[in-house]
Design a protein around this motif. Structure first.
Motif, PDB file in Angstrom:
ATOM      1  N   UNK A  31       2.906  20.254 -30.135  1.00  0.00           N
ATOM      2  CA  UNK A  31       2.831  21.143 -31.333  1.00  0.00           C
ATOM      3  C   UNK A  31       1.274  21.237 -31.639  1.00  0.00           C
ATOM      4  N   UNK A  32       1.007  22.556 -32.375  1.00  0.00           N
ATOM      5  CA  UNK A  32      -0.129  22.863 -32.721  1.00  0.00           C
ATOM      6  C   UNK A  32      -0.837  21.746 -33.819  1.00  0.00           C
ATOM      7  N   UNK A  33      -1.984  21.373 -33.405  1.00  0.00           N
ATOM      8  CA  UNK A  33      -2.703  20.436 -34.303  1.00  0.00           C
ATOM      9  C   UNK A  33      -3.051  21.137 -35.768  1.00  0.00           C
ATOM     10  N   UNK A  34      -3.221  22.381 -35.822  1.00  0.00           N
ATOM     11  CA  UNK A  34      -3.224  23.330 -36.979  1.00  0.00           C
ATOM     12  C   UNK A  34      -2.427  24.485 -36.844  1.00  0.00           C
ATOM     13  N   UNK A  35      -1.674  24.519 -37.981  1.00  0.00           N
ATOM     14  CA  UNK A  35      -0.865  25.724 -38.169  1.00  0.00           C
ATOM     15  C   UNK A  35      -1.568  26.639 -39.090  1.00  0.00           C
ATOM     16  N   UNK A  36      -2.237  27.974 -38.652  1.00  0.00           N
ATOM     17  CA  UNK A  36      -2.841  28.499 -39.602  1.00  0.00           C
ATOM     18  C   UNK A  36      -2.184  29.528 -40.412  1.00  0.00           C
ATOM     19  N   UNK A  37      -2.334  29.929 -41.476  1.00  0.00           N
ATOM     20  CA  UNK A  37      -1.572  30.798 -42.379  1.00  0.00           C
ATOM     21  C   UNK A  37      -2.397  32.151 -42.281  1.00  0.00           C
ATOM     22  N   UNK A  38      -1.568  33.271 -42.062  1.00  0.00           N
ATOM     23  CA  UNK A  38      -2.002  34.561 -41.914  1.00  0.00           C
ATOM     24  C   UNK A  38      -2.313  34.971 -43.264  1.00  0.00           C
ATOM     25  N   UNK A  39      -3.338  35.832 -43.107  1.00  0.00           N
ATOM     26  CA  UNK A  39      -4.149  36.157 -44.619  1.00  0.00           C
ATOM     27  C   UNK A  39      -3.045  37.023 -45.408  1.00  0.00           C
ATOM     28  N   UNK A  40      -3.117  37.031 -46.629  1.00  0.00           N
ATOM     29  CA  UNK A  40      -2.218  37.478 -47.612  1.00  0.00           C
ATOM     30  C   UNK A  40      -2.098  39.284 -47.483  1.00  0.00           C
ATOM     31  N   UNK A  41      -3.330  39.464 -47.077  1.00  0.00           N
ATOM     32  CA  UNK A  41      -3.567  41.135 -46.964  1.00  0.00           C
ATOM     33  C   UNK A  41      -2.727  41.620 -45.927  1.00  0.00           C
ATOM     34  N   UNK A  42      -2.733  40.972 -44.653  1.00  0.00           N
ATOM     35  CA  UNK A  42      -1.868  41.340 -43.614  1.00  0.00           C
ATOM     36  C   UNK A  42      -0.200  41.151 -43.982  1.00  0.00           C
ATOM     37  N   UNK A  43       0.147  40.154 -44.560  1.00  0.00           N
ATOM     38  CA  UNK A  43       1.386  40.055 -44.915  1.00  0.00           C
ATOM     39  C   UNK A  43       2.011  41.336 -45.858  1.00  0.00           C
ATOM     40  N   UNK A  44       1.001  41.406 -46.854  1.00  0.00           N
ATOM     41  CA  UNK A  44       1.193  42.578 -47.850  1.00  0.00           C
ATOM     42  C   UNK A  44       1.476  43.738 -47.243  1.00  0.00           C
ATOM     43  N   UNK A  45       0.830  44.172 -46.175  1.00  0.00           N
ATOM     44  CA  UNK A  45       0.566  45.627 -45.524  1.00  0.00           C
ATOM     45  C   UNK A  45       1.248  45.568 -44.137  1.00  0.00           C
ATOM     46  N   UNK A  46       2.162  44.378 -43.832  1.00  0.00           N
ATOM     47  CA  UNK A  46       2.901  44.266 -42.474  1.00  0.00           C
ATOM     48  C   UNK A  46       3.678  45.270 -42.155  1.00  0.00           C
ATOM     49  N   UNK A  47       4.025  46.164 -43.073  1.00  0.00           N
ATOM     50  CA  UNK A  47       5.085  47.313 -42.897  1.00  0.00           C
ATOM     51  C   UNK A  47       4.042  48.463 -42.116  1.00  0.00           C
ATOM     52  N   UNK A  48       2.917  48.360 -41.929  1.00  0.00           N
ATOM     53  CA  UNK A  48       1.972  49.356 -41.523  1.00  0.00           C
ATOM     54  C   UNK A  48       1.805  49.104 -39.986  1.00  0.00           C
ATOM     55  N   UNK A  49       2.150  48.142 -39.486  1.00  0.00           N
ATOM     56  CA  UNK A  49       1.679  47.398 -38.195  1.00  0.00           C
ATOM     57  C   UNK A  49       3.196  47.728 -37.149  1.00  0.00           C
TER      58      UNK A  49
END
Length: 433
Positions: A31-49
């Motif tokens: 398992x990953x030692x650290x599970x990073x969180x994606x930045x909120x801006x990416x999540x908010x605009x994920x529909x553009x990708x």
């Protein structure tokens, strides 16, 4: 990227080591030692990708420094070169189709990504890599096609005799070249146990360079997060955001990837682990007692798992906090009779043909929505219906479009070795080949 064993957090390895070793010697899972969180801006605009862009973003954040970014992009572009569309059935019900890859199953995401990653790390003149995999249905075909003719690799696939569909068997038994199939006179759990015993056998590991292509391998889990983010992006384009995922669950790698995506910041209201009669997890969530039992054969054969390997990963994600886990994960089991009725109901209601695994996920979603209105439900379709022709009534069977690659399979010779369930037989086969 550093990873630890679920049995020992002090055991840290790099990504390449985890990929090739598959399972730590202490028999935990990486398992990953650290599970990073994606930045909120990416999540908010994920529909553009696009799917490819989402996959690159997720992988680059999670696998930081494991592979140079330019090479990682090339791996993703080569491995994930097919779509995973979300199809609307009604305003609150959507199906995520994960069968548009070459083996017609969701396992293509993990198998193709993993084979490219292993190929990237393999160096010229290195010892032959022996990839071992147990399959209850779709994993074998996906791994076979993912690794077919990959230099310096040899793949051995174990499957339970008489417990996979004809199309699934042909997909893993007709490749030849560097792909070997073993027909085991037992269950999937027997196949999985043989693979795990091989990894723990010191003599075999001195002689052979063993790794696994099962979902115990961390490089199988990572790419499966991509389609959860991409599904959310597709719904966001339609103004939907309150999302519930219903996941057909056998070895629990699929829903494990969804929960990893959730820990990385994917907004999900609820996950539902939908199982067949192999109900180890539903019983645990109801009683608090985790008790495995021998698997039983069902129409949803890829979920015929009595001792799901990836459950330890899911518990680890929640630090073994059952209360926290139960907040986000619910689980239901269904009989073969309920599965067949669901296939008919889906067809009658939506004119949509669902494989038995998909039908079980739909059942669990509909049951959840009865008591939880207002949420948008996505149930995962994990395999093309053509893999299970004997399941369907003639009216529904006639509506199944047979892909060209399936029609070609019937013309090929079946190549498989029959074997009992003893480890001695399997060890001798690997040693003497």
């Amino acid at each position: 990227m550093k990873l630890y064993s679920t049995n020992n957090r002090d055991l840290n390895v790099d990504f390449a080591t985890a990929v090739f070793n598959s399972m730590p010697l202490d028999k935990g899972l990486y398992m990953p030692v650290h599970i990073p969180e994606l930045d909120q801006e990416f999540i908010d605009h994920i529909d553009k990708f696009t799917l490819s862009q989402i996959a690159y973003k997720v992988a680059s954040v999670l696998m930081k420094d494991a592979i140079p970014l330019e090479d990682l992009q090339s791996i993703i572009d080569d491995a994930i070169n097919f779509e995973a569309p979300v199809v609307e059935l009604d305003q609150d019900t959507y199906v995520l189709e994960l069968f548009h890859g070459p083996s017609l199953a969701f396992k293509d995401f993990g198998a193709r990504f993993m084979s490219r990653v292993m190929g990237y790390f393999l160096k010229d003149n290195e010892k032959m890599l022996d990839v071992l995999v147990a399959t209850s249905g779709d994993t074998g075909g996906a791994v076979a096609l993912g690794f077919l003719n990959v230099p310096n690799t040899r793949v051995t696939i174990l499957y339970p005799k008489g417990k996979v569909s004809e199309v699934q068997e042909l997909q893993l038994c007709t490749n030849g070249n560097n792909i070997y199939a073993i027909e085991v006179d037992g269950t999937f759990d027997d196949c999985q146990a043989l693979v795990k015993q091989a990894f723990g056998d010191e003599e075999l590991n001195q002689k052979l360079r063993l790794t696994s292509a099962n979902s115990i391998n961390i490089s199988r889990l990572i790419p499966q997060t991509f389609y959860y983010f991409n599904a959310y992006a597709q719904l966001k384009r339609q103004g939907k955001s309150d999302v519930v995922f219903s996941v057909p669950s056998g070895n629990f790698g699929n829903i494990g990837a969804g929960l990893l995506a959730y820990k990385m910041g994917l907004p999900v209201k609820q996950f539902i682990a939908a199982t067949n009669a192999n109900d180890t997890v539903p019983r645990f969530l109801e009683t608090g007692v985790y008790e495995t039992k021998p698997s039983v054969q069902t129409y949803a054969n890829a979920m015929d798992v009595g001792a799901p390997s990836n459950w330890v990963r899911i518990m680890d994600l929640f630090k073994n906090d059952e209360a926290a886990l139960k907040q986000i994960v619910k689980s239901k089991s269904y009989t073969d009779e309920q599965t067949l009725q669901a296939i008919k109901d889906i067809f009658d209601t939506y004119a949509y043909v669902a494989c038995p695994h998909t039908a079980i996920a739909w059942l669990a979603l509909k049951e959840y929505q009865k008591d939880n209105s207002g949420s948008t439900g996505i149930f995962l379709s994990t395999a093309h219906a053509c893999k299970f022709p004997d399941i369907f009534p003639e009216e529904i069977k006639a509506r199944i479009e047979i892909p060209g690659q399936v029609a070609e399979l019937s013309k090929k010779e079946k190549l498989a070795t029959h074997m009992d369930t003893s480890f001695e037989s399997f060890k001798a086969y690997l040693s003497n080949r």
